[in-house]
Design a protein around this motif. Sequence first.
Motif, PDB file in Angstrom:
ATOM      1  N   TYR A 263       0.840  -1.202   0.000  1.00 35.89           N
ATOM      2  CA  TYR A 263       0.000   0.000   0.000  1.00 35.89           C
ATOM      3  C   TYR A 263       0.874   1.250   0.000  1.00 35.89           C
ATOM      4  CZ  TYR A 263      -3.639   3.307   1.437  1.00 35.89           C
ATOM      5  OH  TYR A 263      -4.508   4.369   1.500  1.00 35.89           O
ATOM      6  N   PHE A 264       1.840   1.286   0.900  1.00 39.29           N
ATOM      7  CA  PHE A 264       2.710   2.462   0.945  1.00 39.29           C
ATOM      8  C   PHE A 264       3.470   2.646  -0.358  1.00 39.29           C
ATOM      9  CE2 PHE A 264       6.901   4.237   1.410  1.00 39.29           C
ATOM     10  CZ  PHE A 264       6.585   5.510   1.845  1.00 39.29           C
ATOM     11  N   GLU A 265       3.967   1.564  -0.920  1.00 38.59           N
ATOM     12  CA  GLU A 265       4.760   1.662  -2.146  1.00 38.59           C
ATOM     13  C   GLU A 265       3.972   2.271  -3.296  1.00 38.59           C
ATOM     14  OE1 GLU A 265       7.718  -2.198  -1.437  1.00 38.59           O
ATOM     15  OE2 GLU A 265       5.926  -2.375  -2.694  1.00 38.59           O
ATOM     16  N   HIS A 266       2.651   2.244  -3.235  1.00 39.72           N
ATOM     17  CA  HIS A 266       1.831   2.708  -4.352  1.00 39.72           C
ATOM     18  C   HIS A 266       1.014   3.952  -4.047  1.00 39.72           C
ATOM     19  CE1 HIS A 266       2.801  -1.433  -5.503  1.00 39.72           C
ATOM     20  NE2 HIS A 266       2.637  -1.021  -6.749  1.00 39.72           N
ATOM     21  N   MET A 267       1.239   4.594  -2.916  1.00 40.02           N
ATOM     22  CA  MET A 267       0.439   5.744  -2.520  1.00 40.02           C
ATOM     23  C   MET A 267       1.308   6.976  -2.242  1.00 40.02           C
ATOM     24  SD  MET A 267      -2.714   4.898  -2.597  1.00 40.02           S
ATOM     25  CE  MET A 267      -3.374   3.313  -3.076  1.00 40.02           C
ATOM     26  N   PRO A 268       0.787   8.175  -2.554  1.00 37.84           N
ATOM     27  CA  PRO A 268       1.549   9.403  -2.284  1.00 37.84           C
ATOM     28  C   PRO A 268       1.422   9.830  -0.827  1.00 37.84           C
ATOM     29  CG  PRO A 268      -0.543   9.969  -3.325  1.00 37.84           C
ATOM     30  CD  PRO A 268      -0.488   8.463  -3.274  1.00 37.84           C
ATOM     31  N   ILE A 269       2.022   9.036   0.060  1.00 35.92           N
ATOM     32  CA  ILE A 269       2.008   9.269   1.499  1.00 35.92           C
ATOM     33  C   ILE A 269       3.413   9.675   1.926  1.00 35.92           C
ATOM     34  CG2 ILE A 269       1.532   8.252   3.756  1.00 35.92           C
ATOM     35  CD1 ILE A 269      -0.084   6.101   2.263  1.00 35.92           C
ATOM     36  N   ARG A 270       3.489  10.615   2.852  1.00 37.65           N
ATOM     37  CA  ARG A 270       4.801  11.084   3.303  1.00 37.65           C
ATOM     38  C   ARG A 270       5.605   9.935   3.926  1.00 37.65           C
ATOM     39  NH1 ARG A 270       5.554  16.563   3.500  1.00 37.65           N
ATOM     40  NH2 ARG A 270       3.713  17.795   2.950  1.00 37.65           N
ATOM     41  N   PRO A 271       6.791   9.653   3.416  1.00 39.62           N
ATOM     42  CA  PRO A 271       7.602   8.566   3.989  1.00 39.62           C
ATOM     43  C   PRO A 271       8.023   8.838   5.422  1.00 39.62           C
ATOM     44  CG  PRO A 271       8.847   9.803   2.346  1.00 39.62           C
ATOM     45  CD  PRO A 271       7.434  10.263   2.236  1.00 39.62           C
ATOM     46  N   SER A 272       8.023  10.095   5.843  1.00 38.38           N
ATOM     47  CA  SER A 272       8.381  10.406   7.220  1.00 38.38           C
ATOM     48  C   SER A 272       7.365   9.857   8.208  1.00 38.38           C
ATOM     49  CB  SER A 272       8.533  11.917   7.408  1.00 38.38           C
ATOM     50  OG  SER A 272       7.380  12.614   6.966  1.00 38.38           O
ATOM     51  N   LEU A 273       6.174   9.472   7.756  1.00 36.60           N
ATOM     52  CA  LEU A 273       5.205   8.821   8.633  1.00 36.60           C
ATOM     53  C   LEU A 273       5.604   7.383   8.944  1.00 36.60           C
ATOM     54  CD1 LEU A 273       1.846  10.000   7.016  1.00 36.60           C
ATOM     55  CD2 LEU A 273       2.676  10.611   9.281  1.00 36.60           C
ATOM     56  N   TRP A 274       6.472   6.802   8.142  1.00 37.55           N
ATOM     57  CA  TRP A 274       6.808   5.383   8.253  1.00 37.55           C
ATOM     58  C   TRP A 274       8.239   5.147   8.716  1.00 37.55           C
ATOM     59  CZ3 TRP A 274       3.667   1.382   5.728  1.00 37.55           C
ATOM     60  CH2 TRP A 274       2.446   1.876   5.238  1.00 37.55           C
ATOM     61  N   ARG A 275       9.130   6.062   8.425  1.00 35.37           N
ATOM     62  CA  ARG A 275      10.551   5.833   8.630  1.00 35.37           C
ATOM     63  C   ARG A 275      10.870   5.583  10.103  1.00 35.37           C
ATOM     64  NH1 ARG A 275      14.499  10.563   6.883  1.00 35.37           N
ATOM     65  NH2 ARG A 275      12.842  11.597   8.032  1.00 35.37           N
ATOM     66  N   GLY A 276      11.597   4.483  10.366  1.00 36.38           N
ATOM     67  CA  GLY A 276      12.059   4.188  11.713  1.00 36.38           C
ATOM     68  C   GLY A 276      10.990   3.679  12.651  1.00 36.38           C
ATOM     69  N   LYS A 277       9.809   3.293  12.150  1.00 37.05           N
ATOM     70  CA  LYS A 277       8.719   2.843  13.009  1.00 37.05           C
ATOM     71  C   LYS A 277       8.510   1.344  12.839  1.00 37.05           C
ATOM     72  CE  LYS A 277       6.215   7.245  12.998  1.00 37.05           C
ATOM     73  NZ  LYS A 277       7.276   8.019  12.351  1.00 37.05           N
ATOM     74  N   ARG A 278       8.248   0.661  13.938  1.00 35.19           N
ATOM     75  CA  ARG A 278       7.967  -0.777  13.859  1.00 35.19           C
ATOM     76  C   ARG A 278       6.627  -1.023  13.210  1.00 35.19           C
ATOM     77  NH1 ARG A 278      10.833  -4.354  16.492  1.00 35.19           N
ATOM     78  NH2 ARG A 278       9.011  -5.729  16.704  1.00 35.19           N
ATOM     79  N   GLU A 279       5.686  -0.099  13.392  1.00 38.14           N
ATOM     80  CA  GLU A 279       4.383  -0.190  12.743  1.00 38.14           C
ATOM     81  C   GLU A 279       4.147   1.083  11.950  1.00 38.14           C
ATOM     82  OE1 GLU A 279       1.597  -0.770  15.877  1.00 38.14           O
ATOM     83  OE2 GLU A 279       1.947  -2.931  16.014  1.00 38.14           O
ATOM     84  N   PRO A 280       3.567   0.990  10.768  1.00 35.87           N
ATOM     85  CA  PRO A 280       3.302   2.200   9.977  1.00 35.87           C
ATOM     86  C   PRO A 280       2.210   3.028  10.639  1.00 35.87           C
ATOM     87  CG  PRO A 280       2.224   0.317   8.991  1.00 35.87           C
ATOM     88  CD  PRO A 280       3.067  -0.230  10.098  1.00 35.87           C
ATOM     89  N   ARG A 281       2.385   4.321  10.634  1.00 32.40           N
ATOM     90  CA  ARG A 281       1.362   5.222  11.164  1.00 32.40           C
ATOM     91  C   ARG A 281       0.690   5.914   9.986  1.00 32.40           C
ATOM     92  NH1 ARG A 281       1.790  10.360  15.381  1.00 32.40           N
ATOM     93  NH2 ARG A 281       0.225  11.605  14.291  1.00 32.40           N
ATOM     94  N   LEU A 282      -0.579   5.639   9.798  1.00 32.30           N
ATOM     95  CA  LEU A 282      -1.322   6.249   8.707  1.00 32.30           C
ATOM     96  C   LEU A 282      -2.201   7.393   9.173  1.00 32.30           C
ATOM     97  CD1 LEU A 282      -1.688   5.974   5.661  1.00 32.30           C
ATOM     98  CD2 LEU A 282      -3.535   4.354   6.076  1.00 32.30           C
TER      99      LEU A 282
END
Length: 508
Positions: A263-282
């Motif tokens: 999902y992340f790989e195909h969506m225009p979501i800020r990568p800073s929401l995911w970087r360094g996190k054990r779980e993605p924060r949407l």
Amino acid sequence: MTNPDFLWHRRAVLGAMASLAALPSIAVDAAARSDADPFALGIASGDPDTDGFVLWTRLVGARAEPLAASAVIVRYEIAADAAFRHIVRSGQGLAHPERAHSVHVEIVGLPAGRPYWYRFHALGATSPVGRAATVPKVADRLRLAVTSCQHWEQARFGVYRDIVAAEPDLILQLGDYIYEQSYPDGTRVRDFGAPEPRNLAGYRQRHALYKTDPDLQAAHRACPWVVTWDDHELLNDYAGLANREGLPPALFAPRRAAAYQAYFEHMPIRPSLWRGKREPRLYRGVDWADLASLSVLDTRQYRSAPPCAAPNVARNVKLDACAEAAAPARTIMGAAQERWLSDRLAREHRPWSLVAQQVFFAPLWLDGARRSTFSDQWDGYAANRERLLTEMRRPAVRNPVVLSGDVHSFWVNDLDGPGGAPIGSEIVTSALGAASPPAGRFGDVERNNPHIRFHDVEHAGWVRMDIDRSAVHADLRMIADRTRADSVVRSGGTFTSSSGSRRMTATS
């Protein structure tokens, strides 16, 4: 040297992110040529702010298959005009196979409140041009296109032409961007051509298929998107790690992680929401100047187990007098997200507070005795709903509006407090492209639910929302035939909430 605006997602299926330095030093240059169009899946922008936005693309090979190359250098350009006479920002970075050669460019430092045009260069090719925008610091209007639920097999996506023609400032997608399941009920107009995805390769393939639709691509190029997921991006009706197959968490977690990564790989979501996190924060805030706050929720990842259900099992079923659904400790948001939203609402200073989330929020009673509900909606997490309604009664929150999807039908609902005092409204968009619910699914709606002002269970479509300082206007845009890309789209009714009224009233 890589431009600092160019950030990359480093999350493996169950791991965290690695640094750019860990990537191989040998990469295919952007000037190298490919026999196929590497931008066949399109481009997109999203999550705008006053000084920037995120840009996305994913490089592919022939017939939109995964690219065989190692890391590829990708260049981007951002211009103040569609002809690219005035380029205001450019840079480059690596598209790496570990992320399916997806690209996320997080731009900062641009002037507020103006449009920008962008494009990518890689493998000797140039992408189409897309239009992004920064959020103004002061605004008197906002136009939202609210969509949900687009099943590839059950619909053509020509309704996006109506959305693009409306020239929205943002397209808000409330989940079920893809569907994992195929339904053998005679509703297919085209095929997935692949089995249900269960691993990272399968979810990547399903997302890539969707991204080949020309009308969906055009909508992504037209303006920024704000997205969140629901259940079909992974598996119908899942709740946290509970699932309809009853798999134990240790077996279901890898599938969930794979679906989340794709999902992340195909969506225009800020990568800073995911970087360094054990779980993605949407969950996040994407606010529009001083006019409207937009709180985007994730009501899937953190859910309590479904009420009155077997262990590890999550299916949307009819509940009859299930006391567990109202248990105080139950949550559809999770404690951290509840605290985050409470803090945002406590600090609200804008006239309109929009809460964008996935599933039916208002009570939806299926019987006159008010004993029967569906488990997958907020009715299965009633205490969490009451906590959020309490937050919406804060003095700082002047005009709350909940935006929902999921049920493949249009609804306009009052949100009431003690004694029927008005708190706010809920607008539920129908499916942009999916089959309607079975006849009679929701019972005698008017008799059992006096707080429901409107519903239409026959049409697919989307909601156009025009927001100014005095009112919110919602136009329910209904499709005559979801199976035709050129189908007529008409207004099925308009509703208005004036500032301070906390109620939607029909205007046509």
